[in-house]
Scaffold this motif. Sequence first.
Motif, mmCIF file in Angstrom:
data_model
loop_
_atom_site.group_PDB
_atom_site.id
_atom_site.type_symbol
_atom_site.label_atom_id
_atom_site.label_comp_id
_atom_site.label_asym_id
_atom_site.label_seq_id
_atom_site.Cartn_x
_atom_site.Cartn_y
_atom_site.Cartn_z
ATOM 1 N N ILE A 1 0.829 -1.199 0.000
ATOM 2 C CA ILE A 1 0.000 0.000 0.000
ATOM 3 C C ILE A 1 0.869 1.257 0.000
ATOM 4 N N ILE A 2 1.930 1.263 0.799
ATOM 5 C CA ILE A 2 2.821 2.419 0.858
ATOM 6 C C ILE A 2 3.502 2.628 -0.488
ATOM 7 N N SER A 3 3.940 1.533 -1.126
ATOM 8 C CA SER A 3 4.607 1.687 -2.417
ATOM 9 C C SER A 3 3.633 2.174 -3.490
ATOM 10 N N GLU A 4 2.377 1.722 -3.436
ATOM 11 C CA GLU A 4 1.373 2.212 -4.386
ATOM 12 C C GLU A 4 1.108 3.695 -4.173
ATOM 13 N N GLN A 5 0.954 4.087 -2.913
ATOM 14 C CA GLN A 5 0.708 5.494 -2.604
ATOM 15 C C GLN A 5 1.904 6.359 -3.017
ATOM 16 N N ALA A 6 3.112 5.857 -2.763
ATOM 17 C CA ALA A 6 4.317 6.603 -3.138
ATOM 18 C C ALA A 6 4.387 6.767 -4.648
ATOM 19 N N PHE A 7 4.049 5.719 -5.392
ATOM 20 C CA PHE A 7 4.054 5.814 -6.856
ATOM 21 C C PHE A 7 3.066 6.873 -7.335
ATOM 22 N N LEU A 8 1.850 6.850 -6.773
ATOM 23 C CA LEU A 8 0.850 7.847 -7.161
ATOM 24 C C LEU A 8 1.287 9.260 -6.783
ATOM 25 N N LEU A 9 1.912 9.400 -5.614
ATOM 26 C CA LEU A 9 2.400 10.724 -5.208
ATOM 27 C C LEU A 9 3.502 11.212 -6.136
ATOM 28 N N ILE A 10 4.367 10.309 -6.579
ATOM 29 C CA ILE A 10 5.428 10.696 -7.520
ATOM 30 C C ILE A 10 4.808 11.138 -8.839
ATOM 31 N N LEU A 11 3.806 10.409 -9.300
ATOM 32 C CA LEU A 11 3.126 10.769 -10.544
ATOM 33 C C LEU A 11 2.462 12.144 -10.437
ATOM 34 N N VAL A 12 1.709 12.349 -9.374
ATOM 35 C CA VAL A 12 1.034 13.638 -9.168
ATOM 36 C C VAL A 12 2.057 14.753 -8.948
ATOM 37 N N SER A 13 3.112 14.461 -8.198
ATOM 38 C CA SER A 13 4.149 15.463 -7.942
ATOM 39 C C SER A 13 4.821 15.901 -9.246
ATOM 40 N N THR A 14 5.045 14.957 -10.144
ATOM 41 C CA THR A 14 5.649 15.290 -11.438
ATOM 42 C C THR A 14 4.750 16.245 -12.220
ATOM 43 N N ILE A 15 3.452 15.969 -12.220
ATOM 44 C CA ILE A 15 2.508 16.848 -12.915
ATOM 45 C C ILE A 15 2.492 18.230 -12.267
ATOM 46 N N ILE A 16 2.491 18.278 -10.944
ATOM 47 C CA ILE A 16 2.471 19.574 -10.243
ATOM 48 C C ILE A 16 3.758 20.347 -10.515
ATOM 49 N N ILE A 17 4.895 19.666 -10.510
ATOM 50 C CA ILE A 17 6.178 20.335 -10.781
ATOM 51 C C ILE A 17 6.177 20.911 -12.192
ATOM 52 N N MET A 18 5.708 20.116 -13.157
ATOM 53 C CA MET A 18 5.663 20.618 -14.544
ATOM 54 C C MET A 18 4.735 21.823 -14.657
ATOM 55 N N THR A 19 3.592 21.760 -13.990
ATOM 56 C CA THR A 19 2.656 22.886 -14.010
ATOM 57 C C THR A 19 3.256 24.104 -13.339
ATOM 58 N N ASN A 20 3.937 23.886 -12.237
ATOM 59 C CA ASN A 20 4.564 24.975 -11.488
ATOM 60 C C ASN A 20 5.651 25.658 -12.333
ATOM 61 N N ILE A 21 6.401 24.867 -13.061
ATOM 62 C CA ILE A 21 7.486 25.416 -13.878
ATOM 63 C C ILE A 21 6.942 26.093 -15.128
ATOM 64 N N LEU A 22 6.085 25.360 -15.868
ATOM 65 C CA LEU A 22 5.601 25.883 -17.150
ATOM 66 C C LEU A 22 4.547 26.976 -16.978
ATOM 67 N N GLY A 23 3.619 26.779 -16.045
ATOM 68 C CA GLY A 23 2.516 27.725 -15.906
ATOM 69 C C GLY A 23 2.823 28.929 -15.052
ATOM 70 N N TYR A 24 3.756 28.780 -14.109
ATOM 71 C CA TYR A 24 4.006 29.867 -13.164
ATOM 72 C C TYR A 24 5.458 30.325 -13.157
ATOM 73 N N SER A 25 6.270 29.801 -14.058
ATOM 74 C CA SER A 25 7.678 30.190 -14.235
ATOM 75 C C SER A 25 8.483 30.123 -12.940
ATOM 76 N N MET A 26 8.230 29.100 -12.148
ATOM 77 C CA MET A 26 8.988 28.908 -10.913
ATOM 78 C C MET A 26 10.292 28.180 -11.239
#
Length: 152
Positions: A4-29
């Motif tokens: 369960i922890i590894s599944e949750q960690a995988f999903l968090l990594i996936l979501v974190s990647t999307i948030i990082i890309m949005t943060n960089i591309l959309g907000y120039s961070m």
Amino acid sequence: MKKIISEQAFLLILVSTIIIMTNILGYSMPIRDSILGVGVLAIIALMGLIINKIMSRFIKLPAMMYVSLLGLLLASPVSPVSELVIGTTSNVAFLAPTTALGAFAGISLGKDIKDFAKMSWKLVILTIFVITGTFLGSVTIAHVVLKLTGAI
């Protein structure tokens, strides 16, 4: 538990990647700041999910409660890591996670579109009441706090 922890960690990594890309591309961070800030948020979320898994044996509460409470405690002035948490997460644009959240909500809704269609007009009325109640509650709390602090 490990699965369960590894599944949750995988999903968090996936979501974190999307948030990082949005943060960089959309907000120039800056990339480094985005990765650090989202990483801290992901660690808090994973720790909250682990606490939820442990506590679910005793009491059934939503995982979001544990994640939110942990985030509040770690960012509070009494926490020894509050400066680190606040400093790194302040570099994440507040609206960056909403892009990923909207995408996942859309996918989830698409999966259950038949059930959604059955609700029809009832859901619209319920949504209006929920949004109105949330707005009025927020306005009331904000007004009281601003009055007590002397801002108005």
